[in-house]
Design a protein around this motif. Structure first.
Motif, PDB file in Angstrom:
ATOM      1  N   LEU A 127     -67.378 -85.039  25.315  1.00 41.47           N
ATOM      2  CA  LEU A 127     -68.510 -84.602  26.131  1.00 41.47           C
ATOM      3  C   LEU A 127     -69.557 -85.701  26.322  1.00 41.47           C
ATOM      4  O   LEU A 127     -70.692 -85.429  26.707  1.00 41.47           O
ATOM      5  N   GLY A 128     -69.182 -86.937  26.068  1.00 39.05           N
ATOM      6  CA  GLY A 128     -70.073 -88.063  26.325  1.00 39.05           C
ATOM      7  C   GLY A 128     -70.970 -88.444  25.171  1.00 39.05           C
ATOM      8  O   GLY A 128     -71.819 -89.327  25.313  1.00 39.05           O
ATOM      9  N   ILE A 129     -70.793 -87.824  24.010  1.00 42.44           N
ATOM     10  CA  ILE A 129     -71.691 -88.090  22.892  1.00 42.44           C
ATOM     11  C   ILE A 129     -71.544 -89.529  22.398  1.00 42.44           C
ATOM     12  O   ILE A 129     -72.537 -90.195  22.084  1.00 42.44           O
ATOM     13  N   SER A 130     -70.332 -90.044  22.326  1.00 42.47           N
ATOM     14  CA  SER A 130     -70.147 -91.412  21.840  1.00 42.47           C
ATOM     15  C   SER A 130     -70.772 -92.421  22.786  1.00 42.47           C
ATOM     16  O   SER A 130     -71.360 -93.419  22.350  1.00 42.47           O
ATOM     17  N   SER A 131     -70.673 -92.179  24.078  1.00 37.19           N
ATOM     18  CA  SER A 131     -71.279 -93.096  25.042  1.00 37.19           C
ATOM     19  C   SER A 131     -72.799 -93.057  24.950  1.00 37.19           C
ATOM     20  O   SER A 131     -73.467 -94.089  25.081  1.00 37.19           O
ATOM     21  N   GLY A 132     -73.359 -91.863  24.731  1.00 35.86           N
ATOM     22  CA  GLY A 132     -74.803 -91.776  24.535  1.00 35.86           C
ATOM     23  C   GLY A 132     -75.250 -92.519  23.299  1.00 35.86           C
ATOM     24  O   GLY A 132     -76.278 -93.216  23.301  1.00 35.86           O
ATOM     25  N   ALA A 133     -74.479 -92.391  22.217  1.00 36.52           N
ATOM     26  CA  ALA A 133     -74.798 -93.111  20.984  1.00 36.52           C
ATOM     27  C   ALA A 133     -74.705 -94.614  21.193  1.00 36.52           C
ATOM     28  O   ALA A 133     -75.552 -95.380  20.719  1.00 36.52           O
ATOM     29  N   SER A 134     -73.678 -95.060  21.896  1.00 31.85           N
ATOM     30  CA  SER A 134     -73.513 -96.493  22.152  1.00 31.85           C
ATOM     31  C   SER A 134     -74.653 -97.044  23.001  1.00 31.85           C
ATOM     32  O   SER A 134     -75.132 -98.155  22.762  1.00 31.85           O
ATOM     33  N   LEU A 135     -75.091 -96.261  23.985  1.00 35.70           N
ATOM     34  CA  LEU A 135     -76.213 -96.704  24.814  1.00 35.70           C
ATOM     35  C   LEU A 135     -77.479 -96.830  23.971  1.00 35.70           C
ATOM     36  O   LEU A 135     -78.228 -97.812  24.091  1.00 35.70           O
ATOM     37  N   GLY A 136     -77.742 -95.846  23.119  1.00 39.05           N
ATOM     38  CA  GLY A 136     -78.911 -95.935  22.257  1.00 39.05           C
ATOM     39  C   GLY A 136     -78.851 -97.140  21.337  1.00 39.05           C
ATOM     40  O   GLY A 136     -79.851 -97.857  21.155  1.00 39.05           O
ATOM     41  N   ALA A 137     -77.684 -97.407  20.764  1.00 34.46           N
ATOM     42  CA  ALA A 137     -77.526 -98.569  19.878  1.00 34.46           C
ATOM     43  C   ALA A 137     -77.704 -99.873  20.643  1.00 34.46           C
ATOM     44  O   ALA A 137     -78.314-100.831  20.144  1.00 34.46           O
ATOM     45  N   THR A 138     -77.203 -99.926  21.854  1.00 33.01           N
ATOM     46  CA  THR A 138     -77.332-101.133  22.673  1.00 33.01           C
ATOM     47  C   THR A 138     -78.787-101.432  22.998  1.00 33.01           C
ATOM     48  O   THR A 138     -79.251-102.572  22.888  1.00 33.01           O
ATOM     49  N   LEU A 139     -79.543-100.408  23.390  1.00 35.97           N
ATOM     50  CA  LEU A 139     -80.957-100.601  23.715  1.00 35.97           C
ATOM     51  C   LEU A 139     -81.746-101.060  22.493  1.00 35.97           C
ATOM     52  O   LEU A 139     -82.667-101.883  22.603  1.00 35.97           O
ATOM     53  N   ALA A 140     -81.390-100.529  21.319  1.00 36.73           N
ATOM     54  CA  ALA A 140     -82.091-100.931  20.098  1.00 36.73           C
ATOM     55  C   ALA A 140     -81.773-102.375  19.731  1.00 36.73           C
ATOM     56  O   ALA A 140     -82.674-103.154  19.378  1.00 36.73           O
ATOM     57  N   ALA A 141     -80.511-102.757  19.795  1.00 35.73           N
ATOM     58  CA  ALA A 141     -80.093-104.091  19.366  1.00 35.73           C
ATOM     59  C   ALA A 141     -80.535-105.181  20.341  1.00 35.73           C
ATOM     60  O   ALA A 141     -80.908-106.284  19.921  1.00 35.73           O
ATOM     61  N   LEU A 142     -80.514-104.875  21.626  1.00 35.85           N
ATOM     62  CA  LEU A 142     -80.792-105.908  22.620  1.00 35.85           C
ATOM     63  C   LEU A 142     -82.258-105.996  23.016  1.00 35.85           C
ATOM     64  O   LEU A 142     -82.762-107.080  23.308  1.00 35.85           O
ATOM     65  N   VAL A 160     -77.840 -87.036  25.348  1.00 33.42           N
ATOM     66  CA  VAL A 160     -76.684 -86.822  26.208  1.00 33.42           C
ATOM     67  C   VAL A 160     -76.106 -85.423  26.014  1.00 33.42           C
ATOM     68  O   VAL A 160     -75.701 -84.766  26.978  1.00 33.42           O
ATOM     69  N   SER A 161     -76.097 -84.943  24.786  1.00 29.16           N
ATOM     70  CA  SER A 161     -75.562 -83.606  24.532  1.00 29.16           C
ATOM     71  C   SER A 161     -76.349 -82.540  25.297  1.00 29.16           C
ATOM     72  O   SER A 161     -75.772 -81.668  25.952  1.00 29.16           O
ATOM     73  N   PHE A 162     -77.667 -82.629  25.218  1.00 26.90           N
ATOM     74  CA  PHE A 162     -78.474 -81.638  25.926  1.00 26.90           C
ATOM     75  C   PHE A 162     -78.459 -81.866  27.432  1.00 26.90           C
ATOM     76  O   PHE A 162     -78.609 -80.914  28.207  1.00 26.90           O
ATOM     77  N   ALA A 163     -78.257 -83.112  27.862  1.00 23.70           N
ATOM     78  CA  ALA A 163     -78.096 -83.370  29.291  1.00 23.70           C
ATOM     79  C   ALA A 163     -76.811 -82.731  29.812  1.00 23.70           C
ATOM     80  O   ALA A 163     -76.761 -82.222  30.940  1.00 23.70           O
ATOM     81  N   VAL A 164     -75.767 -82.758  29.000  1.00 21.99           N
ATOM     82  CA  VAL A 164     -74.519 -82.100  29.380  1.00 21.99           C
ATOM     83  C   VAL A 164     -74.746 -80.604  29.583  1.00 21.99           C
ATOM     84  O   VAL A 164     -74.280 -80.002  30.563  1.00 21.99           O
ATOM     85  N   VAL A 165     -75.491 -79.994  28.674  1.00 18.54           N
ATOM     86  CA  VAL A 165     -75.794 -78.572  28.786  1.00 18.54           C
ATOM     87  C   VAL A 165     -76.580 -78.293  30.068  1.00 18.54           C
ATOM     88  O   VAL A 165     -76.299 -77.345  30.807  1.00 18.54           O
ATOM     89  N   PHE A 166     -77.591 -79.140  30.341  1.00 16.50           N
ATOM     90  CA  PHE A 166     -78.420 -78.937  31.526  1.00 16.50           C
ATOM     91  C   PHE A 166     -77.588 -79.051  32.809  1.00 16.50           C
ATOM     92  O   PHE A 166     -77.680 -78.198  33.699  1.00 16.50           O
ATOM     93  N   LEU A 167     -76.776 -80.098  32.903  1.00 17.21           N
ATOM     94  CA  LEU A 167     -75.976 -80.291  34.117  1.00 17.21           C
ATOM     95  C   LEU A 167     -74.944 -79.180  34.287  1.00 17.21           C
ATOM     96  O   LEU A 167     -74.687 -78.726  35.407  1.00 17.21           O
ATOM     97  N   ALA A 168     -74.361 -78.737  33.185  1.00 13.51           N
ATOM     98  CA  ALA A 168     -73.336 -77.695  33.275  1.00 13.51           C
ATOM     99  C   ALA A 168     -73.927 -76.362  33.722  1.00 13.51           C
ATOM    100  O   ALA A 168     -73.209 -75.510  34.247  1.00 13.51           O
ATOM    101  N   ASN A 169     -75.242 -76.174  33.527  1.00 10.54           N
ATOM    102  CA  ASN A 169     -75.884 -74.923  33.917  1.00 10.54           C
ATOM    103  C   ASN A 169     -76.453 -74.947  35.334  1.00 10.54           C
ATOM    104  O   ASN A 169     -76.944 -73.929  35.814  1.00 10.54           O
ATOM    105  N   LEU A 170     -76.419 -76.115  35.987  1.00 11.29           N
ATOM    106  CA  LEU A 170     -76.894 -76.177  37.366  1.00 11.29           C
ATOM    107  C   LEU A 170     -75.973 -75.388  38.292  1.00 11.29           C
ATOM    108  O   LEU A 170     -74.749 -75.504  38.211  1.00 11.29           O
ATOM    109  N   GLY A 171     -76.553 -74.598  39.153  1.00 11.62           N
ATOM    110  CA  GLY A 171     -75.751 -73.833  40.103  1.00 11.62           C
ATOM    111  C   GLY A 171     -75.048 -72.639  39.498  1.00 11.62           C
ATOM    112  O   GLY A 171     -74.089 -72.130  40.067  1.00 11.62           O
ATOM    113  N   GLY A 172     -75.498 -72.192  38.350  1.00 14.87           N
ATOM    114  CA  GLY A 172     -74.852 -71.056  37.696  1.00 14.87           C
ATOM    115  C   GLY A 172     -74.607 -71.342  36.234  1.00 14.87           C
ATOM    116  O   GLY A 172     -74.901 -72.429  35.726  1.00 14.87           O
ATOM    117  N   ARG A 173     -74.069 -70.356  35.549  1.00  9.65           N
ATOM    118  CA  ARG A 173     -73.832 -70.507  34.115  1.00  9.65           C
ATOM    119  C   ARG A 173     -72.788 -71.569  33.818  1.00  9.65           C
ATOM    120  O   ARG A 173     -71.849 -71.776  34.585  1.00  9.65           O
TER     121      ARG A 173
END
Length: 362
Positions: free
Chosen positions: A115-130, A153-166
């Motif tokens: 669900l994109g959690i690893s990519s969100g974690a990697s982005l956060g780590a990249t911003l911190a390190a660089l 990212v986890s909560f963004a997934v929830v938000f996007l999945a709820n757009l336009g209906g449940r």
């Protein structure tokens, strides 16, 4: 009558396996401490641990060879055991979250990172390190920002999945895939902009996963979180079973799965965020372990939840041992080993077009 008898027999087997794993986990921790660049006798490991326990409870004297400050004590208590306990907690969290997410999306190919959690974690780590984002956390800023990235990212997934209906299982998968691609693109763009040879190497090492930064304070938080999460999802076993039947069937039985799905995703995101903060990105545990347990014990979450958590803990303990001994003089990042083990399982599940949650055909 035969069906009821078969169900009771299956439950007894599941409880028996759970009891066996509860015994095997502490034994695995004690034996695993003996492996490393300096092999240790099991008797010395037991001596250090038992003497510390007796001293803490009864105030008994500790033999000099096992006392605090001795080389044997420091290797066992300060170096190896903390990382193994962290490995057990992280393995349990990843396997538990894999079970829940597979129920949420009704797909045995799901794991905590789909669900994109690893990519969100990697982005956060990249911003911190660089770029020094999250510098207020000091030396753990990379891990802390990875934790924040995973949660966002986890909560963004929830938000996007709820757009336009449940939100539905398909919408959650699509939202996760889209956000994973976006986070990956931003991570690569940040590395390109920085144009620094050292910082990207730090990000790469962290995203490979590792247990070397373990400490008892962090372990306490992780163990408490995964224990609470396991107990919570054990109480939700009936709802997790209903999720496999689908929303329409669940509604006819008087249960609306929408809010439950969002709650479960929030809890798993918290557990994954903590695991990412403590140990970096370790993939495929949430795929391999639940799949193996489901093949052996079936799909009933009353046994699937506790057995998967315990099996995940034991799996990552011995994976860490393998990482420390497979390359003499070097330590293989644990994320690489779990990916080498998990990728073939993932491909195997993909080619089994008629795979069912019970391990048979659907």
């Amino acid at each position: 009558m035969n069906g009821a008898g078969g169900w009771l027999h299956s439950q007894r087997i599941g409880y028996g396996v759970c009891a066996a794993l509860l015994v095997l986990l502490p034994l695995s921790l004690v034996v695993a401490v003996t492996f490393g660049t300096m092999p240790l006798p099991v008797g010395d490991v037991y001596g250090v641990l038992s003497s510390k326990m007796l001293h803490a409870v009864f105030g008994t004297a500790v033999p000099e060879r096992w006392a605090a400050g001795s080389a044997l004590h420091d290797v066992v208590w300060l170096i190896r055991l903390p990382r193994l306990v962290l490995g057990a907690a992280v393995g349990a969290a990843l396997a538990l979250c894999g079970v829940v997410m597979q129920a949420i999306v009704k797909n045995p190919l799901a794991d905590p990172y789909i669900l994109g959690i690893s990519s969100g974690a990697s982005l956060g780590a990249t911003l911190a390190a660089l770029f020094g984002v999250g510098a207020a956390w000091g030396a753990r800023s990379v891990g802390a920002m990875a934790f924040v990235g995973a949660l966002v990212v986890s909560f963004a997934v929830v938000f996007l999945a709820n757009l336009g209906g449940r939100a539905t299982a398909v919408k959650l998968l699509l939202a996760g895939s889209a956000l994973s691609a976006v986070c990956g693109a931003f991570s690569n763009f940040a590395i390109y902009l920085r144009n620094d040879d050292h910082a990207p190497a730090q990000v790469i090492r962290w995203t490979m996963g590792g247990l070397g930064a373990a400490n008892w304070q962090g372990n306490g938080v992780m163990v408490l979180a995964v224990t609470a999460g396991s107990l919570f999802f054990l109480t939700q076993s009936r709802t997790l079973n209903l999720m496999l039947l689908g929303d329409e069937c669940a509604i006819t039985l008087g249960t609306d799965l929408h809010l439950r799905r969002m709650l479960y995703l929030a809890v798993t995101s918290l557990l994954i965020g903590l695991a990412v903060y403590q140990a970096g990105t370790i993939g495929f545990v949430g795929l391999v372990v639940p799949h193996g347990v489901r093949l052996l014990l079936g799909t009933d979450h009353r046994t699937l939840v506790p057995v998967s958590a315990l099996a995940g803990a034991i799996f990552l303990v011995w994976a860490d041992v393998a990482c420390r001994v497979v390359l003499p003089g070097n330590e293989l990042p644990i994320g690489i080993l779990t990916s080498l083990l998990g990728a073939p399982v993932f491909l195997y599940l993909m080619v089994r077009h008629r795979y069912g949650f019970g391990g048979g055909t659907a």
